[in-house]
Design a protein around this motif. Sequence first.
Motif, short mmCIF file in Angstrom:
data_model
loop_
_atom_site.label_atom_id
_atom_site.label_comp_id
_atom_site.label_asym_id
_atom_site.label_seq_id
_atom_site.Cartn_x
_atom_site.Cartn_y
_atom_site.Cartn_z
N ASP A 1 44.55 84.45 92.43
CA ASP A 1 43.59 84.05 93.47
C ASP A 1 42.21 84.56 93.09
O ASP A 1 42.06 85.48 92.28
CB ASP A 1 44.00 84.63 94.82
N SER A 2 41.20 83.95 93.67
CA SER A 2 39.81 84.37 93.44
C SER A 2 39.21 84.87 94.74
O SER A 2 39.70 84.56 95.83
CB SER A 2 38.98 83.20 92.89
N LEU B 1 32.59 85.27 91.42
CA LEU B 1 33.88 84.71 91.81
C LEU B 1 34.97 85.31 90.93
O LEU B 1 35.52 84.65 90.06
CB LEU B 1 33.86 83.19 91.68
N LEU C 1 38.41 86.48 89.45
CA LEU C 1 39.77 85.96 89.49
C LEU C 1 40.74 87.12 89.32
O LEU C 1 40.63 87.91 88.38
CB LEU C 1 39.98 84.94 88.37
N TYR C 2 41.70 87.24 90.24
CA TYR C 2 42.66 88.34 90.22
C TYR C 2 44.07 87.82 89.99
O TYR C 2 44.44 86.76 90.50
CB TYR C 2 42.62 89.12 91.54
N CYS D 1 34.72 85.20 86.85
CA CYS D 1 34.55 83.79 86.50
C CYS D 1 33.07 83.44 86.38
O CYS D 1 32.24 83.93 87.14
CB CYS D 1 35.19 82.90 87.56
N SER E 1 34.85 78.88 86.70
CA SER E 1 35.01 79.06 88.13
C SER E 1 36.02 78.09 88.70
O SER E 1 36.19 76.97 88.23
CB SER E 1 33.66 78.88 88.84
#
Length: 232
Positions: free
Chosen positions: A178-179, A203, A205-206, A219, A224
């Motif tokens: 998820d971001s 943004l 990202l994980y 990102c 993105s």
Amino acid sequence: MTTECNQTTFEFHPLGRREVVGRFDGGTISSDGGGVLLREVEVRTGILQQFAACFTDHRDADLIEHTVSELVAQRVYALALGYEDLLDHDDLRHDPLLAALVGKGDPTGQDRLRERDRGKPLAGKSTLNRLELTPAGAGEESRYKKIVMHTDRLDALFVNVFLQAHPAPPTRIVIDVDSTFAPLHGHQLGRFFHGYYDCYCYLPLYVFCGEHLLAAKLCGRRTSMGPPGRSP
């Protein structure tokens, strides 16, 4: 006429049978006492020491007063205690409790080499800035920024910490990707305009497995998630 204030104790309304008294002889006091619990976690897990091992220090060892391990610990503990900005460290560098968390043998800073640094046991914002912004190709010949972070080691650290939390490596994992949208209001490095959110932002990202973070990537315009943005 000079006003003399000799009162050292102020009495307030009691709380039941307890007296409520204000005094000024408490010594050095901190509102960040919860930090000692974070240090206990570090003593048991060694996560910050592993994080510090992701850096190579090209500074002259004879001139160093703040090791990479201490710089990393200072920055991480401060973030955990709510001090996000590097500017905060111009005040925090005087904090003996934070110095104790970092592991400074002289938490008051009275034994610093230079007289102007005495009373400041920790690093200031400029030193921490060099820790965070040293380019990947820096070396001994670089003038100021000589502490290089190796991103491949950092990527491996997240996975290693995840594995260390298990008695044995799991045979199967479920990954959540998820971001997180973080709007920006200045000209921060790496910002970009996102068309979907209609503003400049970060943004990140994980990648998670349960409660464990396995990866974190910032990102950019080309990576993105969501509708394409436009360059600043």
